[in-house]
Design an enzyme around this catalytic site. Structure first.
Site, short mmCIF file in Angstrom:
data_model
loop_
_atom_site.label_atom_id
_atom_site.label_comp_id
_atom_site.label_asym_id
_atom_site.label_seq_id
_atom_site.Cartn_x
_atom_site.Cartn_y
_atom_site.Cartn_z
N LYS A 31 0.82 -1.22 0.00
CA LYS A 31 0.00 0.00 0.00
C LYS A 31 0.86 1.27 0.00
O LYS A 31 0.46 2.27 -0.61
CB LYS A 31 -0.96 0.01 1.19
CG LYS A 31 -0.33 0.10 2.56
CD LYS A 31 -1.40 0.07 3.63
CE LYS A 31 -0.79 0.10 5.03
NZ LYS A 31 -0.10 1.35 5.32
N THR A 32 2.00 1.26 0.67
CA THR A 32 2.85 2.45 0.66
C THR A 32 3.37 2.73 -0.75
O THR A 32 3.42 3.88 -1.20
CB THR A 32 4.03 2.29 1.63
OG1 THR A 32 3.54 2.00 2.95
CG2 THR A 32 4.87 3.55 1.69
N ASP A 218 -4.07 7.18 5.11
CA ASP A 218 -3.57 5.82 5.28
C ASP A 218 -4.10 5.25 6.60
O ASP A 218 -4.49 5.99 7.50
CB ASP A 218 -2.04 5.85 5.28
CG ASP A 218 -1.44 4.46 5.18
OD1 ASP A 218 -2.17 3.51 4.84
OD2 ASP A 218 -0.22 4.33 5.42
N GLU A 219 -4.11 3.93 6.73
CA GLU A 219 -4.55 3.22 7.94
C GLU A 219 -5.93 3.73 8.39
O GLU A 219 -6.17 4.00 9.56
CB GLU A 219 -3.53 3.41 9.07
CG GLU A 219 -2.12 2.94 8.75
CD GLU A 219 -1.98 1.43 8.70
OE1 GLU A 219 -3.00 0.73 8.85
OE2 GLU A 219 -0.86 0.95 8.50
N GLN A 249 -7.44 -5.53 9.85
CA GLN A 249 -6.33 -5.18 10.74
C GLN A 249 -6.71 -4.05 11.70
O GLN A 249 -5.85 -3.36 12.22
CB GLN A 249 -5.10 -4.78 9.92
CG GLN A 249 -4.53 -5.91 9.08
CD GLN A 249 -3.20 -5.54 8.44
OE1 GLN A 249 -2.17 -5.44 9.11
NE2 GLN A 249 -3.22 -5.33 7.14
N ARG A 602 2.43 -11.34 10.01
CA ARG A 602 3.76 -10.77 10.23
C ARG A 602 4.84 -11.70 9.69
O ARG A 602 5.98 -11.28 9.47
CB ARG A 602 4.03 -10.53 11.73
CG ARG A 602 3.13 -9.56 12.46
CD ARG A 602 2.92 -8.26 11.75
NE ARG A 602 1.72 -8.31 10.92
CZ ARG A 602 1.45 -7.46 9.95
NH1 ARG A 602 2.30 -6.51 9.64
NH2 ARG A 602 0.34 -7.55 9.24
#
Length: 735
Positions: A31-32, A218-219, A249, A602
């Site tokens: 996504k970044t 974002d987020e 998330q 993770r």
């Protein structure tokens, strides 16, 4: 820009510039990269000025990374664009317009300690007892109110019929008036007042609407009510709003995050484009299968499924230990074995639900000389409450320990101030005596005589505890210290999340003492302190050194590791009790499941999930049931491929207990003759048994019930089942 480096859905997200856009970015989906390339595309291909772009993220680290990557991509032309956190953005806005609500532009920002100091002043001025209205608890209430955009005036009206909350409303009012007088804002005020100005002064709102024609957040799943309204107000006119996030998330409800913001985005913007980034670049397919199998059980979520072009990867291990010591020993052994084959310690991460779980792992690592570091939190023995209790025990053993005495003389508060102790320390140095000797005879020293009564009370308490140290068991002595000193009751009165966590850590420390008494032949008080001193003197490793990383799952979000151990997957622990009790707690359970999803994703190459059949919790041995999350993974894999055992619980049972062996690699099943089939009620963990229908398995838990035994068995082919031994006609087999 090189579009060849992006996949089809990433390119679609980069080019979706006009109107509302919801990018559902799964874990590890890049996504970044999408956000950075989207900004570059807006400027290079659409001619949009950086002055008109606002990019919001949640941490300074993320904001700085995004700035750097944008500058590397498009150079100095990115100057003038705001890439910042919510709070940094709002501070910039407030500097230019806070005069509208009476503050000056040179306002200061109070941190949490400053805020509590003001709250204490308010409580004192209102004649409210801090023991009843703990400053931390009051601060948490005020923060929650501001997060929901409830002013002190509204808070007062809403709670006028509730005695306690009406008293807190009085504190809220006085607190805000004091902040105003000091030209100060607390952390929550920053967004609260920005929204307030936007709502009440249209000319200010229009100014920033005209500037920020294109907004990216974002987020987004982590936004609060106040943050949501801020963005909604700014984007209402142009509707060029792009939010990026993953509802799977959303794990920060306790910080005010509202998952409805991302779930309901299409209700507010009914013409929104929804783009799903489901290709994962981080993990193997086996790991993603596990993550998908868990999260699909949530009801409140956007439908998506992670996949990868990476290799299928190694099998996922499910480890079952007899207790938490087995679990810790297994983790240490696996890491040591891998390092012996060329891996680095820094390739491994240990994730857990609660901080208290780190202690047993830390002890095992120290014993096996495994370098480690606890991130986003202190090591168990370095936590304040643990160091405080250890300091009490050291003073009881040796009153001449000035360092330990100074730590706990006024912990909890006894009215013995720093000035008094500074004078006592000077007198001790002058007369070559310990501080305890000085304060034991305060009437001899004019400089400290005013505090005579309080000092003598403290010394009397220590003397009484010293008289018990040789005759009282260590656990009982610790419990007496906690009660006599008032340390535990002071924490209980706070009634905050932080104080509850500290109480849990103290109870875990009692488990340490109980374990020491049980396992050591010479379980003396002195020996216990010597053992603790060895553990607590280990320094944290520097970042550049090679160490195993340990942290809570909440702290791990946004990170990735080659190999991950998720420990303590037991009902009541993970998911925690708050999420499994009643139907109305489904939201809490779903957040726990999202937490499990975050933990699984993770891992890049290898994942091991573990639980113990019994665990010492707060000094008591409790028999545990495996987490439903393990069962959700197992059932999904069986449905997908009944012949595959690559993730089945019963395929990866290991234990360091002497009798326990891996089911994988056992000898072929040999069906016993009829004359040998004599049921036995005496079973224990590690026994290999045969059942007529289910075949062979291993006993992983056994509990006597009258003349029979309730056994939990991990069978080779059908998973874990609970049976009554005699009724089921189980037969023991030789290994």
């Amino acid at each position: 820009m090189d579009f060849n480096k992006l996949n089809e859905m990433q390119i679609k997200a980069v080019k979706a510039i006009d109107g509302p856009v919801l990018i559902l970015a799964g874990a590890g989906s890049g996504k970044t990269t999408v956000l950075v390339n989207r900004i570059a595309y807006m400027m290079e291909y659409r001619g949009i000025s950086p002055y008109n772009i606002l990019a919001i993220t949640f941490t300074n680290k993320a904001a700085n990374e995004m700035k750097t990557r944008v500058e590397n991509l498009i150079g100095s032309s990115a100057e003038g664009m705001w890439i910042s956190t919510f709070h940094s953005c709002c501070v910039k806005i407030l500097r230019s317009c806070i005069e509208y609500i009476g503050f000056s532009s040179n306002f200061v920002i109070y941190d949490s300690d400053d805020s509590r100091t003001v709250i204490k002043d308010c409580l004192k001025e209102l004649n409210m007892d801090e023991k009843v209205f703990n400053p931390r608890a009051v601060a948490a209430q005020l923060s929650k109110a501001k997060d929901e955009l409830i002013s002190w005036q509204d808070y007062k009206i809403l709670n006028e019929n509730n005695y306690r909350l009406s008293k807190i409303a009085s504190v809220y009012e006085l607190y805000q008036k004091k902040l105003f007088k000091n030209n100060a804002l607390d952390f929550d005020d920053i967004i609260f007042f920005t929204v307030k100005i936007f709502q009440e002064y249209e000319e200010v709102l229009m100014k920033y609407r005209q500037r920020f024609r294109y907004i990216m957040v974002d987020e987004y799943q982590d936004t609060s009510t106040a943050q949501y309204l801020l963005i909604s107000l700014l984007a209402k006119e142009t509707r060029n709003i792009c939010v990026v996030g993953d509802d799977d998330q959303s794990i920060y409800k306790f910080r005010g995050a509202n998952i409805r913001n991302i779930l309901d985005f299409e209700k507010e913007f009914d013409d929104a484009q929804v783009i799903k980034l489901e290709q994962n670049y981080r993990s193997s397919q086996n790991i993603l299968n596990a993550a998908n199998s868990v999260i699909k059980n949530n009801i409140k979520r956007k439908s998506k499924s992670l996949w990868t072009s990476n290799e299928k990867g190694e099998n996922i291990k499910i480890f079952i230990g007899n207790n938490e010591r087995d679990e810790a020993a297994f983790v240490a052994k696996e890491i040591d074995k891998a390092v012996g084959m060329g891996a680095k310690y820094s390739d491994f991460a240990i994730l857990y639900r609660t901080n208290a779980q780190s202690r047993v792992i830390e002890d095992e690592f120290i014993k096996n000389v495994v370098p480690y570091r606890v991130l986003s939190g202190l090591r168990f023995y370095d936590r304040k409450e643990i160091k405080d209790i250890i300091a009490y025990l050291r003073v009881i053993l040796n009153p001449d320990d000035d360092v330990s005495l100074l730590r706990i003389i006024n912990e909890p508060k006894r009215g013995i101030g720093k000035t008094t102790m500074d004078k006592a320390a000077f007198l001790g140095s002058y007369h070559n005596k310990s501080i305890f000797n000085i304060i034991s005879e305060p009437d001899k020293y004019p400089d400290i005589i005013r505090s005579s009564s309080k000092l003598l009370d403290f010394c009397g308490m220590i003397t009484e505890l010293r008289s018990k140290k040789d005759s009282m068991p260590i656990v009982k002595l610790i419990e007496k210290v906690l009660n006599v000193t008032g340390y535990l009751s002071a924490l209980e009165l706070e009634k905050t999340i932080e104080s509850q966590a500290r109480i849990e850590n103290i109870k875990e420390f009692i488990s340490v003492a109980a374990e020491f008494e049980k396992n050591e032949e010479d379980a003396s008080f002195e020996g216990f302190l010597e053992n603790i001193s060895l553990v607590s003197s280990i320094d944290l490793y520097e970042e550049e050194q090679d160490y195993v990383v340990m942290m809570t799952i909440h702290s791990a979000k946004g990170l990735e590791f080659e190999n991950v151990f998720i420990i303590g997957l037991e009902e009541g622990l993970f998911p925690s009790l708050k999420g499994v009790s009643e139907e109305q707690d489904r939201e809490d359970l779903e957040e726990e499941r999202r937490l499990c999803y975050v933990a699984i994703t993770r891992a890049k190459k290898r994942l091991c999930m573990s639980y113990a059949t019994c665990r010492t919790i707060y000094g008591k041995t409790v028999y545990q049931r495996p987490s439903r999350f393990i069962k959700e993974i197992e059932s999904q894999i069986k449905t997908d491929n009944k012949r595959s055992k690559h993730i089945s619980v019963n395929s990866f049972i290991n234990s360091t207990a002497e009798k326990t062996k891996s089911i994988i690699g056992m000898k072929p099943v040999v069906k016993p003759h009829a004359e040998d089939m004599k049921a036995a009620s005496d079973f224990s963990t590690g026994d290999i048994v045969y059942h007529k229908k289910f075949g062979r398995g291993m006993v992983i838990n056994a509990k006597k019930y009258g003349k029979d035994t309730l056994v939990e068995i991990a069978f080779d082919n059908v998973g874990t089942k609970q049976l009554m031994a005699n009724f089921a006609k189980l037969v023991k087999q030789d290994e």
